[in-house]
Write a protein that holds these residues in place. Structure first.
Motif, PDB file in Angstrom:
ATOM      1  N   SER A 104       0.566  -2.430  -0.099  1.00 51.23           N
ATOM      2  CA  SER A 104       0.735  -1.640   1.117  1.00 51.23           C
ATOM      3  C   SER A 104       1.249  -2.538   2.234  1.00 51.23           C
ATOM      4  O   SER A 104       0.840  -3.693   2.350  1.00 51.23           O
ATOM      5  CB  SER A 104      -0.588  -1.011   1.534  1.00 51.23           C
ATOM      6  OG  SER A 104      -1.037  -0.111   0.554  1.00 51.23           O
ATOM      7  N   GLU A 152      -4.730   2.212   1.249  1.00 53.52           N
ATOM      8  CA  GLU A 152      -3.403   2.750   0.954  1.00 53.52           C
ATOM      9  C   GLU A 152      -2.886   3.695   2.044  1.00 53.52           C
ATOM     10  O   GLU A 152      -1.680   3.880   2.193  1.00 53.52           O
ATOM     11  CB  GLU A 152      -3.437   3.470  -0.401  1.00 53.52           C
ATOM     12  CG  GLU A 152      -3.713   2.513  -1.560  1.00 53.52           C
ATOM     13  CD  GLU A 152      -3.581   3.182  -2.915  1.00 53.52           C
ATOM     14  OE1 GLU A 152      -3.429   4.419  -2.955  1.00 53.52           O
ATOM     15  OE2 GLU A 152      -3.625   2.465  -3.932  1.00 53.52           O
ATOM     16  N   LYS A 155       3.638   2.136   1.040  1.00 56.72           N
ATOM     17  CA  LYS A 155       3.767   1.342  -0.178  1.00 56.72           C
ATOM     18  C   LYS A 155       5.141   1.517  -0.825  1.00 56.72           C
ATOM     19  O   LYS A 155       5.599   0.646  -1.564  1.00 56.72           O
ATOM     20  CB  LYS A 155       2.676   1.762  -1.160  1.00 56.72           C
ATOM     21  CG  LYS A 155       2.149   0.647  -2.032  1.00 56.72           C
ATOM     22  CD  LYS A 155       0.870   1.083  -2.710  1.00 56.72           C
ATOM     23  CE  LYS A 155       0.221  -0.118  -3.373  1.00 56.72           C
ATOM     24  NZ  LYS A 155      -1.037   0.256  -4.030  1.00 56.72           N
TER      25      LYS A 155
END
Length: 910
Positions: A280, A505, A269
């Motif tokens: 992301s 993530e 990210k």
């Protein structure tokens, strides 16, 4: 060639179980029959004995979307069988070539074709002095390549004419042998001043160009059992497939000379060379590159000349997490760019990717983000996660929001005195559902504004909601009320919420495993069905797939993607769901694919704007297979249940029309057996998960069958009965039919057992809701639930059938089937003699006539055929059935006439 020869070859050459060999054999038959019926091919594949013809057939099949759909539906069994059949043909051709004139003729034709092709290619080449090669030189080259090797001493070749070699990789090996031979310099000099050396170099160049119309490269993982094997692979000059039962065919298709790279796939990210709008980004790190030198063809090991990439080079956007990813530059600019970046040290054109439809939608590109709501939803999810352990504070804040905007709080429950009070707990997906259900956009925006202020979300509240699935207002909770949920249900939902964000993530094996584990736990809970995929999509719309009805329909009917339904509730299990997400992300990368992101898919599925494009090549990716059920047809039913086709159609139509059917008949006519197989035949497959069987008895009650309080060791608790649970399961899967089978249905007191549901089981009352005696929640019997009861007409203990039962069910009487051809064939197939079958038919038929004539018995007491359906090849089989199964029945029938009963038994035993 024939199926028998093919299966024999599989047995001799492939390490396959017998069932698998037969499955591949039948797959060729199946694809042949289907393809000829669709007029794709005109010839049975088993009649093809030429690999080139078979290749053309495979190309025709691959170009058919319908074929690809059917192939995927059977877990690519068709394409796997065709690949093996092609190997079988090629092996047979090679085995027969040594003693056939056809092979000589074919080789001569191939040599002449190659000579002409090489001559034409040479005429277009330019020498170092800028002049083309003369015809004299070209003819000299051809002569040298054809004849020179025959004069090299101690050189062992299958054929000294090098024009018999049309493979670049094979020629490279032969050339090395020639140049290493001690006699090579002499012959090279003899044929015109190093002409052999020069022509071999040109012929190698010619073969490379001839076979390299497009570059194929392989991107492979190097982690086996969570250990990175990159350094070992490089040191040993190999690459290994870490799976025993996956990717083997793909590995075997890798050829010497193919380019290969070891990659690691992950997401990031921060610290990216472009503005990712806070999302992301998929990243693929290139760790080592090389060229394949050999393939062991065992599906596991290949040999590679490696070169470590240090420092690691990172490629963005267009990535794959598959262990093996095949890339062909002809498939589009993204594929070509990746090959150039990896093997030629080219630079990635970031701007071009950012303006591609998929990444433009996600990261902004040159136009504004169409799906503006996604950023607000993602930030809201992140802020809401902070309340995982502060749920009382969260509930208080939500109640304050609805008081402030003067709207009814949906998170209320009835207290014991009948007043409403705020829930004491809530899950995060239900919080998102507050502004994602059937209310006006104005109210959605109003709730979101207050929610963002309470949670501290700084993103601007969206005003458009393209591509967002919404909940039914009546089913907007993701958990049950206090009577319909377990202690940890809400905690599990919070854990799934947290793990989903973590996985989005940081896409690691560990995070994926944790997600799948908690997902599989959650989908078993009350109130959870496809709606859980709505919730996952809301909180991370670029990372998770919603499987609302519109999207599921579009996936199956428009995009030809099969949605696995392997869980108990007939929805995606955890591994299925993640595999489906990964599959769709792979497809989004295809330049010509109709959609390029989950928000675009959801929006176009809802609006009906998905455009079908032909010629899309399915990616090399494996979904966990849909649980396979054995097909079951009307023909299967008729071969096992001994009735006529007309009778079958009557029974089936009665059940479809009335939805409630009772099969009645004498002992042993196969009522239970027939009921289950009737259900299978209407499903089209043997799916036992959609059938529930139980038996009534005189003490069976509403509390056992529907819902009631049951002792739990510490008191009493409200427990759902089997009919209640099965109705819920059927209602959650409206696309599938469910069958509730009740044995001895007339032994129960129907009014006592069904209670208020006696009305709801009627065909014209299906779907109508009713509040049950023990529950405040509305309940209904779904339209896709069929009830089949069985009733023994010889049961003396039963009173006249309740009129309420008669009015709500159709009744059909099954007859003994001794006279049917199907019964006779069934026994003969099991090994019984025709003489024995005729004896059974005559003897039992005779006593059944006596039973019908008896005023105290009648036809409802006849002896059924199922007593004789399981033949054992023994001299005493018939005698044992009569003595230990039929005799007790006869003695019961004529309990007050023992001599008559004895005479009947003696007659049967003669």
């Amino acid at each position: 060639m024939g199926r028998e020869l093919f299966e024999k070859w599989l047995k001799d050459n492939k390490n396959l179980a017998e069932g698998t060999r037969k499955s591949y054999g039948s797959a060729i038959t199946a694809v042949s029959t289907w393809a000829m019926s669709e007029k794709i091919i005109q010839q049975d594949i088993y009649e093809i004995n030429n690999s080139k013809v078979l290749s053309r057939v495979c190309d025709l099949l691959d170009s058919s979307e319908l074929y690809n759909e059917k192939n995927i539906s059977c877990n690519r069994r068709w394409s796997s069988a065709l690949l093996l059949y092609k190997q079988f043909i090629e092996c047979n051709i090679l085995a027969n070539r040594n003693n056939t004139n056809d092979f000589v003729e074919e080789n001569v034709m191939k040599e002449n074709d190659l000579k002409e092709e090489f001559a034409e290619w040479m005429s277009k080449q330019v020498q170092k002095n800028g002049r083309p090669y003369s015809q004299v030189t070209i003819k000299g080259y051809i002569y040298t390549l054809s004849k020179a090797c025959s004069e090299i001493e101690n050189l062992t070749l299958d054929n000294s004419d090098l024009f018999t070699i049309d493979s670049f990789n094979q020629f490279t090996k032969i050339e090395e042998l020639i140049r290493e031979n001690k006699d090579f310099p002499r012959v090279n000099k003899k044929y015109g001043n190093n002409q052999l050396s020069a022509v071999m170099a040109k012929y190698s160049e010619f073969l490379m160009e001839r076979t390299s119309t497009s570059i194929v490269a392989w991107f492979v993982g190097a982690v086996i059992n969570d250990v990175d094997q990159t350094q070992r692979f490089v040191d040993e000059g190999i690459w290994e497939n870490g799976y025993d039962d996956k990717y083997t065919e793909l590995v075997n298709s890798i050829k010497p000379g193919d380019r290969i790279a070891i990659k690691a796939s992950y997401t990031r990210k921060n610290n990216l060379p472009f503005d990712n709008q806070g999302h992301s980004v998929s990243v693929m790190g290139i760790k080592s590159i090389g060229v394949v030198t050999n393939n062991s063809n065992d599906g596991h090991k290949i040999f590679v000349k490696w070169e470590l990439v240090n420092p690691l080079r990172e490629w963005y956007f267009f990535t794959s997490r598959n262990t093996i990813w095949r890339i062909d530059e002809k498939d589009g600019w993204m594929y070509k760019s990746l090959i150039d970046f990896t093997f030629n040290k080219g630079n990635q054109d970031i701007d071009r990717f950012l303006n591609d439809p998929y990444w433009k939608d996600k990261y902004g590109g040159l136009e504004s983000n169409k799906y503006e709501w996604t950023e607000f939803y993602e930030e809201t999810a992140k802020a809401l996660l902070k309340y995982k352990d502060k749920r009382s504070e969260l509930m208080s804040g939500i109640n304050g929001i609805f008081n402030k905007i003067d709207m009814n709080n949906p998170l209320m429950k009835k207290s014991s005195d009948g007043t409403e009070e705020v829930l004491t707990d809530v899950c995060p997906f239900t919080v998102f559902g507050l502004f994602n259900k059937g209310i006006t956009n104005q109210n959605r925006i109003l709730i979101m504004k207050e929610m963002s202020e309470f949670l501290g979300v700084e993103e601007e509240v969206p005003t458009s909601f393209d591509g967002i699935p919404v909940l039914n207002n009546m089913k907007s909770w993701f958990f049950g009320d206090e009577n319909h949920r377990e202690e940890n249900d809400i905690d599990n939902l919070w854990q799934l919420f947290e793990y989903a964000i973590n996985l989005a993530e940081n896409y690691t094996v560990e995070n994926k495993s944790s997600f799948i584990e908690i997902y599989d736990k959650v989908i078993k809970q009350h109130g959870i069905q496809w709606n859980i995929t709505f919730g996952l999509y809301w909180i991370r719309p670029w990372d998770y797939l919603t499987l609302d009805n519109n999207t599921r329909t579009s996936l199956v009917e428009k995009l030809k993607i099969k949605v696995p339904r392997n869980s108990q509730k007939k929805m995606c299990a955890g591994a299925d769901y993640i595999a489906l997400v990964e599959l769709m992300k792979e497809k989004f990368n295809e330049e010509d694919y109709p959609v390029h992101s989950f928000p675009e898919l959801s929006y176009k599925a809802w609006s009906g704007k998905i455009e079908i494009k032909t010629g899309i090549t399915p990616p090399q990716i494996e979904l966990p297979p849909q649980e396979e059920y054995k097909p079951y047809t009307k023909a299967d039913f008729l071969s096992q249940v001994f009735i006529t086709e007309e009778t079958y159609e009557t029974i089936k139509s009665l059940l479809i029309r009335k939805k409630n059917l009772i099969l009645q008949g004498a002992p042993g006519v196969g009522k239970t057996f027939a009921a289950k197989r009737l259900a299978y035949s209407m499903m089209g497959k043997e799916d036992a998960s959609r059938i529930k069987m139980l038996q009534f008895h005189q003490s069976y009650a509403y509390e056992d069958f529907i819902i009631g309080y049951r002792p739990n060791g510490m008191g009493f608790e409200l427990k759902e009965g089997p009919f209640y649970q099965f109705c819920k399961l059927a209602s959650e899967n409206p696309d599938e039919d469910y069958y509730f089978i009740i044995d001895e249905i007339n032994r129960g007191n129907m009014s006592k057992v069904f209670g208020e549901l006696m009305m709801l089981i009627e065909s014209d009352k299906r779907g109508e809701e009713l509040t049950l005696t023990y529950s405040d929640s509305p309940f209904y019997v779904p339209e896709n639930l069929y009830i089949i009861g069985m009733m023994n007409t010889a049961d003396r203990s039963l009173a006249i059938i309740d009129y309420a039962l008669r009015r709500r069910f159709c009744f059909f009487e099954l007859e003994p089937a001794f006279e049917t051809e199907a019964f006779k064939n069934h026994l003969i197939e099991q090994g019984a003699s025709e003489e024995l079958v005729n004896k059974i038919k005559t003897k039992i038929g005779s006593i059944n006539l006596e039973i019908v004539k008896d005023v105290n018995l009648g036809k409802g007491f006849r002896i059924g055929h199922s007593y004789f359906c399981n033949f054992i090849n023994s001299d005493k089989w018939y005698e044992d059935v009569i003595k230990y199964e039929i005799q007790p029945l006869i003695r019961e029938y004529w309990f007050d006439e023992e001599e008559k009963a004895k005479n009947y038994v003696d007659e049967l035993l003669r």
